[in-house]
Structure formats: C-alpha cells, structure tokens
Design a protein around this motif. Sequence first.
Motif, PDB file in Angstrom:
ATOM      1  N   HIS A  14      27.806  42.988 -85.475  1.00 33.76           N
ATOM      2  CA  HIS A  14      27.171  42.001 -86.672  1.00 33.76           C
ATOM      3  C   HIS A  14      27.087  41.101 -87.190  1.00 33.76           C
ATOM      4  O   HIS A  14      28.424  40.386 -86.455  1.00 33.76           O
ATOM      5  N   VAL A  15      25.965  40.870 -87.116  1.00 32.23           N
ATOM      6  CA  VAL A  15      25.124  38.846 -86.995  1.00 32.23           C
ATOM      7  C   VAL A  15      24.294  39.014 -88.528  1.00 32.23           C
ATOM      8  O   VAL A  15      23.859  39.477 -88.807  1.00 32.23           O
ATOM      9  N   VAL A  16      25.525  37.805 -88.984  1.00 36.21           N
ATOM     10  CA  VAL A  16      24.675  37.077 -90.597  1.00 36.21           C
ATOM     11  C   VAL A  16      24.063  35.864 -90.577  1.00 36.21           C
ATOM     12  O   VAL A  16      24.537  35.111 -89.558  1.00 36.21           O
ATOM     13  N   VAL A  17      22.618  35.592 -90.050  1.00 30.99           N
ATOM     14  CA  VAL A  17      21.854  34.270 -90.199  1.00 30.99           C
ATOM     15  C   VAL A  17      22.183  33.964 -91.172  1.00 30.99           C
ATOM     16  O   VAL A  17      22.054  34.287 -92.701  1.00 30.99           O
ATOM     17  N   MET A  18      22.921  32.780 -92.104  1.00 31.08           N
ATOM     18  CA  MET A  18      23.406  32.486 -93.053  1.00 31.08           C
ATOM     19  C   MET A  18      22.009  30.483 -93.107  1.00 31.08           C
ATOM     20  O   MET A  18      22.217  29.852 -91.982  1.00 31.08           O
ATOM     21  N   GLY A  19      22.390  30.907 -94.294  1.00 31.98           N
ATOM     22  CA  GLY A  19      21.893  28.739 -94.821  1.00 31.98           C
ATOM     23  C   GLY A  19      21.655  29.286 -95.881  1.00 31.98           C
ATOM     24  O   GLY A  19      21.513  30.050 -96.502  1.00 31.98           O
ATOM     25  N   VAL A  20      20.591  27.963 -96.814  1.00 34.16           N
ATOM     26  CA  VAL A  20      19.911  27.215 -97.710  1.00 34.16           C
ATOM     27  C   VAL A  20      18.840  28.243 -97.720  1.00 34.16           C
ATOM     28  O   VAL A  20      18.145  28.678 -96.146  1.00 34.16           O
ATOM     29  N   SER A  21      18.153  28.423 -98.871  1.00 27.08           N
ATOM     30  CA  SER A  21      16.523  29.083 -99.204  1.00 27.08           C
ATOM     31  C   SER A  21      16.016  28.530 -98.326  1.00 27.08           C
ATOM     32  O   SER A  21      16.745  26.757 -98.179  1.00 27.08           O
ATOM     33  N   SER A  57      12.788  32.994-112.502  1.00 27.48           N
ATOM     34  CA  SER A  57      12.933  32.602-113.869  1.00 27.48           C
ATOM     35  C   SER A  57      13.700  30.402-113.553  1.00 27.48           C
ATOM     36  O   SER A  57      13.196  29.566-114.212  1.00 27.48           O
ATOM     37  N   GLY A  58      14.166  30.608-111.745  1.00 26.79           N
ATOM     38  CA  GLY A  58      14.529  28.789-111.707  1.00 26.79           C
ATOM     39  C   GLY A  58      15.919  28.625-112.496  1.00 26.79           C
ATOM     40  O   GLY A  58      16.988  27.746-112.572  1.00 26.79           O
ATOM     41  N   VAL A  59      17.025  29.677-112.739  1.00 34.03           N
ATOM     42  CA  VAL A  59      18.168  30.095-113.047  1.00 34.03           C
ATOM     43  C   VAL A  59      19.039  30.475-111.097  1.00 34.03           C
ATOM     44  O   VAL A  59      18.782  31.547-111.209  1.00 34.03           O
ATOM     45  N   PRO A  60      20.138  29.583-111.575  1.00 39.60           N
ATOM     46  CA  PRO A  60      21.267  29.980-109.929  1.00 39.60           C
ATOM     47  C   PRO A  60      21.649  30.937-110.274  1.00 39.60           C
ATOM     48  O   PRO A  60      22.824  31.303-111.351  1.00 39.60           O
ATOM     49  N   LEU A  61      21.943  31.917-109.316  1.00 44.03           N
ATOM     50  CA  LEU A  61      22.639  33.012-109.347  1.00 44.03           C
ATOM     51  C   LEU A  61      24.124  32.124-109.874  1.00 44.03           C
ATOM     52  O   LEU A  61      24.209  30.798-108.550  1.00 44.03           O
ATOM     53  N   ASP A  62      25.519  32.944-110.262  1.00 45.59           N
ATOM     54  CA  ASP A  62      26.777  32.117-110.201  1.00 45.59           C
ATOM     55  C   ASP A  62      27.369  33.203-109.704  1.00 45.59           C
ATOM     56  O   ASP A  62      26.682  33.967-109.245  1.00 45.59           O
ATOM     57  N   ASP A  63      28.802  33.302-109.566  1.00 47.46           N
ATOM     58  CA  ASP A  63      29.648  34.019-108.640  1.00 47.46           C
ATOM     59  C   ASP A  63      29.791  35.622-109.235  1.00 47.46           C
ATOM     60  O   ASP A  63      29.560  36.230-108.821  1.00 47.46           O
ATOM     61  N   THR A  64      29.999  35.449-110.581  1.00 47.43           N
ATOM     62  CA  THR A  64      29.648  37.210-110.917  1.00 47.43           C
ATOM     63  C   THR A  64      28.640  37.452-110.793  1.00 47.43           C
ATOM     64  O   THR A  64      28.370  39.083-110.852  1.00 47.43           O
ATOM     65  N   THR A  65      27.243  37.207-111.142  1.00 49.60           N
ATOM     66  CA  THR A  65      26.651  37.492-110.270  1.00 49.60           C
ATOM     67  C   THR A  65      25.928  37.706-108.613  1.00 49.60           C
ATOM     68  O   THR A  65      25.346  38.938-108.502  1.00 49.60           O
ATOM     69  N   ARG A  66      26.702  37.033-108.198  1.00 44.23           N
ATOM     70  CA  ARG A  66      26.754  37.589-106.534  1.00 44.23           C
ATOM     71  C   ARG A  66      27.540  38.563-105.816  1.00 44.23           C
ATOM     72  O   ARG A  66      27.434  39.378-105.570  1.00 44.23           O
ATOM     73  N   TRP A  67      29.049  38.537-107.085  1.00 42.82           N
ATOM     74  CA  TRP A  67      29.569  39.481-106.479  1.00 42.82           C
ATOM     75  C   TRP A  67      29.374  40.582-105.874  1.00 42.82           C
ATOM     76  O   TRP A  67      29.233  41.216-105.195  1.00 42.82           O
ATOM     77  N   PRO A  68      28.350  42.054-107.294  1.00 47.17           N
ATOM     78  CA  PRO A  68      28.344  42.927-107.020  1.00 47.17           C
ATOM     79  C   PRO A  68      27.433  42.949-105.222  1.00 47.17           C
ATOM     80  O   PRO A  68      27.322  43.935-105.011  1.00 47.17           O
ATOM     81  N   ALA A 118      17.792  18.400 -95.800  1.00 45.91           N
ATOM     82  CA  ALA A 118      17.745  19.028 -96.683  1.00 45.91           C
ATOM     83  C   ALA A 118      15.699  18.912 -97.166  1.00 45.91           C
ATOM     84  O   ALA A 118      15.638  19.291 -97.833  1.00 45.91           O
ATOM     85  N   GLU A 119      15.637  17.256 -96.071  1.00 47.12           N
ATOM     86  CA  GLU A 119      13.732  17.117 -96.676  1.00 47.12           C
ATOM     87  C   GLU A 119      12.902  18.306 -95.302  1.00 47.12           C
ATOM     88  O   GLU A 119      11.913  18.370 -95.839  1.00 47.12           O
ATOM     89  N   VAL A 120      13.800  18.496 -94.055  1.00 46.98           N
ATOM     90  CA  VAL A 120      13.248  19.421 -93.473  1.00 46.98           C
ATOM     91  C   VAL A 120      13.016  20.790 -94.279  1.00 46.98           C
ATOM     92  O   VAL A 120      12.292  22.414 -93.956  1.00 46.98           O
ATOM     93  N   ILE A 121      14.267  21.374 -94.416  1.00 47.36           N
ATOM     94  CA  ILE A 121      14.212  22.464 -95.807  1.00 47.36           C
ATOM     95  C   ILE A 121      13.556  22.622 -96.590  1.00 47.36           C
ATOM     96  O   ILE A 121      12.638  23.593 -97.181  1.00 47.36           O
ATOM     97  N   LEU A 138      16.982  24.840-104.356  1.00 51.10           N
ATOM     98  CA  LEU A 138      17.374  24.499-103.153  1.00 51.10           C
ATOM     99  C   LEU A 138      18.527  23.046-103.547  1.00 51.10           C
ATOM    100  O   LEU A 138      19.999  24.108-102.899  1.00 51.10           O
ATOM    101  N   GLU A 139      18.463  21.813-104.454  1.00 48.21           N
ATOM    102  CA  GLU A 139      19.998  21.654-104.996  1.00 48.21           C
ATOM    103  C   GLU A 139      21.179  22.073-105.078  1.00 48.21           C
ATOM    104  O   GLU A 139      22.482  21.962-104.619  1.00 48.21           O
TER     105      GLU A 139
END
Length: 190
Positions: A14-21, A57-68, A118-121, A138-139
Amino acid sequence: MTGEWRGDAPPTRHVVVMGVSGAGKTTVARGISAATGLAFAEADEFHSPANVARMRSGVPLDDTTRWPWLRDIAAWIADRGAEGRSTVLACSALKRSYRDVLRQGSPRLDFVHLAGPAEVIRARMARREGHYMPASLLESQLATLEPAHPDESVLVLDVSLAPEALVAAAIEGLDLGASRRPDPRRSMLG
C-alpha cells in the motif's frame, strides 16, 4: 492481517503519494497504478460534501474535519488488503498524525512525498482546471506540512521532475515493479 503472507498469495503493498495540493499526487499515483496494477484511489473522493464546500469557499480544513476523512481512507486500504489487493492512493497526508491514522489501514504502508519549491507547485495549481481546492489554500497546506520522521517509510521525490520520471522513481525506489500485473477488478474506489 493485511501485509502478511496468506498461503501462496504475496503480501499486499500500500502506497500513499503525498504532498500539498498541486504537487502532482493524482498524476503520479495514477501512473503508478497503470504501471503496476495497484488499485488506485483519490483521497479527495472520500471528503464529505461539507469538507468540499468548506475548501471550495477558501476555508482550510482543520483536524476535526480531517479525522473522519482519514479514518475512511484507512478503512478503504484495510478492505483492499483483506481482499488481497495492493493499493496506491493520492492523499495529502500532511502531518505525522494523519499518516499514523492512514497506517491503521495497513502495517505495510509506504509514502512517496512529492516535495519542492512553492513556486513550482503554485504554477501547477494555476494551470489546473476543475479542482475545488483554490491556490489560496497552498500557504495553509505548506504551513501544516510536517516532514517525515526518520522512523517513517517515506521516499521523497523532487516535484520539479516530469510526471513520468516521478512514477519511475517511485516504482524503483519502493521496488514495486517486481512481479506486478494488472488487477482486472481495479477501479477508482473499488
């Protein structure tokens, strides 16, 4: 247990390809899937409608919204492992604690971190169409990103490389090419 030998069947990988958006996670994960036959999934497909609306809408997720969301992804990995199917997933997995939740899906979980300037992304994000994640987030993702700890199985690749080179480097770096053949049951979330 997932990741262990079951009779004549090899252990699942099992592989997860990770990184920022915008790092190219989906492109690279799909490429790995096409080359190896690992079942592919896009973590964005596991988000609740509320999470998608929040990000749109431009609002980042927080840990509470990410856990489920992370628990649902770990369950998908575990289910595929129980079926004897190896997987590759595109998922941000920005924090160690998030990666730890994903590891609950399989004791043998490798990560490929697409990292770079960050500039490339930012430039890649500006060119893509139809994605709900605005470049303005992104920031917040870069601020959230925690580099891998020494005890984590993480292959770091330079996001500046061409997608084909990233796919090849991931397959070689994780030794995924040996005796892999396409799984006819493979589907996006299947």
